[in-house]
Design a protein around this motif. Structure first.
Motif, PDB file in Angstrom:
ATOM      1  N   THR A  54     -22.551  46.770 -10.838  1.00 41.33           N
ATOM      2  CA  THR A  54     -21.452  47.461 -10.160  1.00 41.33           C
ATOM      3  C   THR A  54     -20.292  46.517  -9.862  1.00 41.33           C
ATOM      4  N   ILE A  55     -20.576  45.238  -9.718  1.00 38.14           N
ATOM      5  CA  ILE A  55     -19.515  44.259  -9.453  1.00 38.14           C
ATOM      6  C   ILE A  55     -18.808  43.857 -10.747  1.00 38.14           C
ATOM      7  N   LEU A  56     -19.583  43.581 -11.791  1.00 38.98           N
ATOM      8  CA  LEU A  56     -19.013  43.029 -13.023  1.00 38.98           C
ATOM      9  C   LEU A  56     -18.471  44.066 -14.000  1.00 38.98           C
ATOM     10  N   GLN A  57     -19.030  45.267 -14.026  1.00 33.32           N
ATOM     11  CA  GLN A  57     -18.617  46.245 -15.021  1.00 33.32           C
ATOM     12  C   GLN A  57     -17.131  46.602 -14.938  1.00 33.32           C
ATOM     13  N   PRO A  58     -16.542  46.809 -13.749  1.00 32.01           N
ATOM     14  CA  PRO A  58     -15.100  47.088 -13.708  1.00 32.01           C
ATOM     15  C   PRO A  58     -14.256  45.946 -14.280  1.00 32.01           C
ATOM     16  N   ILE A  59     -14.711  44.718 -14.099  1.00 29.87           N
ATOM     17  CA  ILE A  59     -13.987  43.566 -14.650  1.00 29.87           C
ATOM     18  C   ILE A  59     -14.077  43.575 -16.174  1.00 29.87           C
TER      19      ILE A  59
END
Length: 85
Positions: A54-59
């Motif tokens: 959830t933290i890395l996927q938007p990046i």
């Protein structure tokens, strides 16, 4: 061998939860701040993967895509091709 002064692991804090990963990104420890409660390792490992996702996927999603036919093999061949002949 880690460099002197550098941490040999990575820590992810979420609310009062602490997830620890080694330098390869493998989950190895979970704790709650101020408590040493026993936990199900597989459950916490899955929880850490979901949180990291959830933290890395938007990046990852906002990264520009390479051009459709981007192939830099020709540039490599021109630059270094003679070394391999």
């Amino acid at each position: 061998m880690p460099l002197r002064g550098f941490e040999p692991n990575y820590t992810l804090y979420h609310n009062r939860n602490i997830y620890k990963f080694n330098t390869l990104g493998v989950f190895y420890k979970y704790t709650v701040m101020g408590d040493e409660i026993p936990y199900n390792f597989k459950e916490k490992e899955q929880e850490s993967k979901e949180l990291t996702y959830t933290i890395l996927q938007p990046i990852i999603d906002i990264q520009p895509k390479p051009p459709k036919y981007a192939n830099f093999q020709w540039l490599f061949n021109i630059t270094y091709g003679r070394r391999f002949q």
